[in-house]
Design a protein around this motif. Structure first.
Motif, PDB file in Angstrom:
ATOM      1  N   ASN A  36     101.763  38.557  41.763  1.00 37.96           N
ATOM      2  CA  ASN A  36     102.583  37.984  40.680  1.00 37.96           C
ATOM      3  C   ASN A  36     103.784  37.271  41.297  1.00 37.96           C
ATOM      4  O   ASN A  36     104.935  37.611  40.999  1.00 37.96           O
ATOM      5  CB  ASN A  36     103.058  39.093  39.743  1.00 37.96           C
ATOM      6  N   GLY A  38     105.440  34.597  40.981  1.00 38.47           N
ATOM      7  CA  GLY A  38     106.445  33.884  40.205  1.00 38.47           C
ATOM      8  C   GLY A  38     107.209  34.762  39.232  1.00 38.47           C
ATOM      9  O   GLY A  38     108.099  34.290  38.528  1.00 38.47           O
ATOM     10  N   SER A  39     106.905  36.045  39.202  1.00 38.12           N
ATOM     11  CA  SER A  39     107.504  36.960  38.230  1.00 38.12           C
ATOM     12  C   SER A  39     108.878  37.443  38.684  1.00 38.12           C
ATOM     13  O   SER A  39     109.004  38.056  39.744  1.00 38.12           O
ATOM     14  CB  SER A  39     106.576  38.161  38.025  1.00 38.12           C
ATOM     15  N   GLY A  75     107.379  31.805  45.898  1.00 33.94           N
ATOM     16  CA  GLY A  75     107.558  30.855  44.804  1.00 33.94           C
ATOM     17  C   GLY A  75     106.616  29.671  44.935  1.00 33.94           C
ATOM     18  O   GLY A  75     106.036  29.208  43.947  1.00 33.94           O
ATOM     19  N   GLY A  76     106.434  29.206  46.159  1.00 31.74           N
ATOM     20  CA  GLY A  76     105.490  28.116  46.413  1.00 31.74           C
ATOM     21  C   GLY A  76     104.056  28.539  46.141  1.00 31.74           C
ATOM     22  O   GLY A  76     103.266  27.782  45.578  1.00 31.74           O
ATOM     23  N   ALA A  78     103.119  30.750  44.006  1.00 39.75           N
ATOM     24  CA  ALA A  78     102.957  30.888  42.558  1.00 39.75           C
ATOM     25  C   ALA A  78     102.517  29.571  41.945  1.00 39.75           C
ATOM     26  O   ALA A  78     101.678  29.552  41.036  1.00 39.75           O
ATOM     27  CB  ALA A  78     104.258  31.363  41.917  1.00 39.75           C
ATOM     28  N   GLN A  79     103.056  28.477  42.451  1.00 37.09           N
ATOM     29  CA  GLN A  79     102.694  27.156  41.926  1.00 37.09           C
ATOM     30  C   GLN A  79     101.357  26.679  42.484  1.00 37.09           C
ATOM     31  O   GLN A  79     100.557  26.095  41.768  1.00 37.09           O
ATOM     32  CB  GLN A  79     103.786  26.149  42.252  1.00 37.09           C
ATOM     33  N   LEU A  80     101.132  26.936  43.773  1.00 38.48           N
ATOM     34  CA  LEU A  80      99.930  26.430  44.441  1.00 38.48           C
ATOM     35  C   LEU A  80      98.678  27.240  44.108  1.00 38.48           C
ATOM     36  O   LEU A  80      97.585  26.697  43.997  1.00 38.48           O
ATOM     37  CB  LEU A  80     100.153  26.416  45.957  1.00 38.48           C
ATOM     38  N   PRO A  82      97.950  29.803  41.311  1.00 39.60           N
ATOM     39  CA  PRO A  82      98.377  30.579  40.136  1.00 39.60           C
ATOM     40  C   PRO A  82      97.539  31.832  39.882  1.00 39.60           C
ATOM     41  O   PRO A  82      98.018  32.764  39.244  1.00 39.60           O
ATOM     42  CB  PRO A  82      98.270  29.585  38.979  1.00 39.60           C
TER      43      PRO A  82
END
Length: 156
Positions: A36, A38-39, A75-76, A78-80, A82
């Protein structure tokens, strides 16, 4: 063995087992963040489970990552990726060290390490060794099969 000795031994065994479970629970927070990335709740839990000077060792550049750099990388991810999932398959504790065998899966939505997976995913083995002091992780050594991931993403 006297009754008093038996009770003391049982109490010590219960306490020791609880301490080991607590440290494994602390380490589990690391994998909850990986699954998780990006949480904000998982980031806060990770910060609570690691020391302020925690470091990640395993980058082939020879440079260790600080907690802040690691969180930026997450964080990267999380975007790349998901759907990134880091599944713990086995956990073993020996003193202040917890070794974890896990499996990471995901499907990047953009080129990953320069490889356009064209919708393909990866499924790789990972091994980590976490060192704990005073109930928090102070350092983590890690090995992931990123070469295998890139091979799967390239379709070869």
């Amino acid at each position: 063995m006297t009754l008093k000795t038996l009770i003391a031994s049982a109490a010590l065994a219960t306490f020791a087992t609880g301490a080991l479970a607590d440290e494994k629970d602390t380490v589990k927070v690391f994998y909850d963040l990986l699954s998780n990335p990006g949480s904000q709740d998982h980031i806060a839990a990770f910060e609570g489970a690691t020391s302020a000077d925690w470091e990640s060792l395993g980058d082939y550049s020879g440079k260790n990552k600080t907690r802040e750099v690691f969180l930026g990388q997450m964080g990267g991810f999380a975007q790349l990726i998901p759907d990134l999932d880091w599944n713990v398959q086995a956990m073993h504790q020996d003193g202040n060290f917890v070794t974890v065998r896990s499996r990471a899966t995901g499907t990047p939505v953009a080129p990953f390490f320069g490889v356009d997976g064209e919708g393909r995913g990866f499924d790789i083995l990972t091994i980590d060794i976490h060192e704990l002091e005073n109930g928090v992780i102070v350092r983590t050594w890690h090995v992931e099969d990123w070469a295998g991931a890139l091979q799967q993403l390239s379709g070869k």
